[in-house]
Motif scaffolding. Structure first.
Motif, mmCIF file in Angstrom:
data_model
loop_
_atom_site.group_PDB
_atom_site.id
_atom_site.type_symbol
_atom_site.label_atom_id
_atom_site.label_comp_id
_atom_site.label_asym_id
_atom_site.label_seq_id
_atom_site.Cartn_x
_atom_site.Cartn_y
_atom_site.Cartn_z
ATOM 1 N N ALA A 165 0.847 -1.202 0.000
ATOM 2 C CA ALA A 165 0.000 0.000 0.000
ATOM 3 C C ALA A 165 0.873 1.240 0.000
ATOM 4 C CB ALA A 165 -0.937 -0.010 1.214
ATOM 5 N N LEU A 166 1.951 1.212 0.780
ATOM 6 C CA LEU A 166 2.853 2.362 0.867
ATOM 7 C C LEU A 166 3.582 2.579 -0.461
ATOM 8 C CD1 LEU A 166 4.096 4.503 2.727
ATOM 9 C CD2 LEU A 166 5.830 2.828 3.332
ATOM 10 N N ILE A 167 4.065 1.531 -1.069
ATOM 11 C CA ILE A 167 4.793 1.636 -2.341
ATOM 12 C C ILE A 167 3.858 2.127 -3.449
ATOM 13 C CG2 ILE A 167 5.990 0.306 -4.131
ATOM 14 C CD1 ILE A 167 7.089 -1.471 -1.840
ATOM 15 N N GLN A 168 2.647 1.578 -3.523
ATOM 16 C CA GLN A 168 1.706 1.971 -4.568
ATOM 17 C C GLN A 168 1.256 3.426 -4.384
ATOM 18 O OE1 GLN A 168 -1.315 -1.038 -4.472
ATOM 19 N NE2 GLN A 168 0.119 -2.658 -5.074
ATOM 20 N N ALA A 169 1.099 3.861 -3.140
ATOM 21 C CA ALA A 169 0.730 5.260 -2.886
ATOM 22 C C ALA A 169 1.855 6.187 -3.330
ATOM 23 C CB ALA A 169 0.407 5.470 -1.407
ATOM 24 N N ALA A 170 3.102 5.791 -3.067
ATOM 25 C CA ALA A 170 4.256 6.606 -3.485
ATOM 26 C C ALA A 170 4.316 6.695 -5.003
ATOM 27 C CB ALA A 170 5.539 6.027 -2.921
ATOM 28 N N LEU A 171 4.078 5.570 -5.701
ATOM 29 C CA LEU A 171 4.095 5.591 -7.167
ATOM 30 C C LEU A 171 2.968 6.473 -7.721
ATOM 31 C CD1 LEU A 171 4.891 1.842 -7.965
ATOM 32 C CD2 LEU A 171 6.344 3.831 -8.422
ATOM 33 N N ALA A 172 1.772 6.414 -7.102
ATOM 34 C CA ALA A 172 0.645 7.250 -7.549
ATOM 35 C C ALA A 172 0.990 8.726 -7.381
ATOM 36 C CB ALA A 172 -0.617 6.899 -6.761
ATOM 37 N N ILE A 173 1.652 9.055 -6.281
ATOM 38 C CA ILE A 173 2.056 10.451 -6.043
ATOM 39 C C ILE A 173 3.102 10.888 -7.056
ATOM 40 C CG2 ILE A 173 3.239 11.965 -4.401
ATOM 41 C CD1 ILE A 173 1.788 10.410 -2.155
ATOM 42 N N ILE A 174 4.055 10.037 -7.347
ATOM 43 C CA ILE A 174 5.112 10.383 -8.313
ATOM 44 C C ILE A 174 4.515 10.601 -9.708
ATOM 45 C CG2 ILE A 174 7.128 9.471 -9.537
ATOM 46 C CD1 ILE A 174 7.920 8.109 -6.864
ATOM 47 N N PHE A 175 3.620 9.683 -10.150
ATOM 48 C CA PHE A 175 2.992 9.840 -11.476
ATOM 49 C C PHE A 175 2.126 11.102 -11.523
ATOM 50 C CE2 PHE A 175 3.381 5.019 -12.066
ATOM 51 C CZ PHE A 175 4.500 5.139 -12.853
ATOM 52 N N GLY A 176 1.392 11.362 -10.451
ATOM 53 C CA GLY A 176 0.541 12.561 -10.399
ATOM 54 C C GLY A 176 1.374 13.831 -10.438
ATOM 55 N N ALA A 177 2.505 13.830 -9.721
ATOM 56 C CA ALA A 177 3.395 14.997 -9.732
ATOM 57 C C ALA A 177 3.989 15.209 -11.116
ATOM 58 C CB ALA A 177 4.501 14.808 -8.692
ATOM 59 N N TYR A 178 4.330 14.122 -11.790
ATOM 60 C CA TYR A 178 4.869 14.243 -13.147
ATOM 61 C C TYR A 178 3.848 14.905 -14.076
ATOM 62 C CZ TYR A 178 6.330 13.069 -17.851
ATOM 63 O OH TYR A 178 6.662 13.156 -19.170
ATOM 64 N N ILE A 179 2.586 14.461 -13.981
ATOM 65 C CA ILE A 179 1.554 15.047 -14.836
ATOM 66 C C ILE A 179 1.350 16.531 -14.498
ATOM 67 C CG2 ILE A 179 -0.919 14.998 -15.381
ATOM 68 C CD1 ILE A 179 -0.818 11.976 -14.857
ATOM 69 N N PHE A 180 1.288 16.831 -13.219
ATOM 70 C CA PHE A 180 1.015 18.199 -12.791
ATOM 71 C C PHE A 180 2.142 19.151 -13.185
ATOM 72 C CE2 PHE A 180 1.126 21.601 -9.591
ATOM 73 C CZ PHE A 180 -0.159 22.122 -9.758
ATOM 74 N N PHE A 181 3.405 18.744 -12.949
ATOM 75 C CA PHE A 181 4.519 19.663 -13.206
ATOM 76 C C PHE A 181 4.952 19.681 -14.665
ATOM 77 C CE2 PHE A 181 5.128 18.982 -8.577
ATOM 78 C CZ PHE A 181 4.933 20.303 -8.196
ATOM 79 N N SER A 182 4.554 18.707 -15.460
ATOM 80 C CA SER A 182 4.975 18.695 -16.862
ATOM 81 C C SER A 182 3.881 19.170 -17.798
ATOM 82 C CB SER A 182 5.420 17.270 -17.250
ATOM 83 O OG SER A 182 4.302 16.421 -17.269
ATOM 84 N N ARG A 183 2.841 19.748 -17.304
ATOM 85 C CA ARG A 183 1.763 20.158 -18.188
ATOM 86 C C ARG A 183 2.126 21.361 -19.051
ATOM 87 N NH1 ARG A 183 -2.172 23.311 -14.062
ATOM 88 N NH2 ARG A 183 -0.466 23.723 -12.673
ATOM 89 N N GLY A 184 3.086 22.127 -18.640
ATOM 90 C CA GLY A 184 3.493 23.267 -19.456
ATOM 91 C C GLY A 184 4.315 22.832 -20.656
ATOM 92 N N SER A 185 4.924 21.683 -20.612
ATOM 93 C CA SER A 185 5.794 21.269 -21.729
ATOM 94 C C SER A 185 5.109 20.323 -22.664
ATOM 95 C CB SER A 185 7.061 20.603 -21.183
ATOM 96 O OG SER A 185 6.718 19.487 -20.374
#
Length: 185
Positions: A165-185
């Motif tokens: 659960a901890l690993i999957q939550a971390a991966l979901a956060i990492i993927f979500g952060a990638y989408i959020f911070f890369s939307r300008g490019s």
């Protein structure tokens, strides 16, 4: 004036009685009528004095009523002025409130528009970002639901699901952060 009348009555009675014997005074009709006249005169003067006192009291009452009426009118004028001032202040406050309300409504509409644009921008960014961003979105959704499921199982009593659960939550956060911070490019 009452003292003067009583002194007059006494003096007249003594003068009349000094010329006659004490026993004869009571039987003398002339003396009786004289005393009756004196008492009638005194009664009339007392009635006149009482009427004068009554008139003075009425005049004082009228004067007092006039003063009280003037005071009440002055108080009413002061209260009216206060009321008018309060009404003016209330009108100003209501005007300010209406302006502020209009500004808040305008800001709220702008915020809603910005949120719609933001969500449309995010969706466009994912769609136009290619396979990498689409995969990151899919990973975010998948790992979020998997981590929630494993977390529920962990709280259900099976502690072996805590680490996944901890690993999957971390991966979901990492993927979500990638989408959020890369939307300008």
């Amino acid at each position: 004036s009452i003292d003067v009348m009583l002194n007059q009555i006494i003096a007249d009675s003594i003068n009349d009685a000094s010329g006659k014997g004490a026993m004869n005074i009571m039987e003398d009709d002339e003396f009786k009528s004289g005393v009756a006249k004196i008492f009638d005169k005194a009664s009339a003067e007392m009635k006149t004095a009482i009427e004068e006192v009554r008139q003075e009291q009425e005049e004082l009452l009228e004067a007092s009523s006039a003063k009280n009426a003037a005071k009440m009118k002055a108080r009413l004028n002061v209260e009216q002025s206060r009321l008018e001032g309060a009404e003016k202040s209330m009108v100003k406050v209501m005007s300010i409130v209406e302006k502020e309300k209009a500004e808040v409504e305008k800001a709220f509409l702008e915020l809603e528009e910005a949120q719609q644009n933001e969500s449309q921008d995010l969706l466009r960014s994912v769609v136009s970002g290619g396979i990498v961003k689409q995969g990151a979105l899919a990973g975010t959704i998948l790992f979020t639901f998997r981590s929630i499921t494993d977390l529920v199982l962990t709280f259900g009593g099976d502690s072996s699901h805590a680490m996944p659960a901890l690993i999957q939550a971390a991966l979901a956060i990492i993927f979500g952060a990638y989408i959020f911070f890369s939307r300008g490019s």
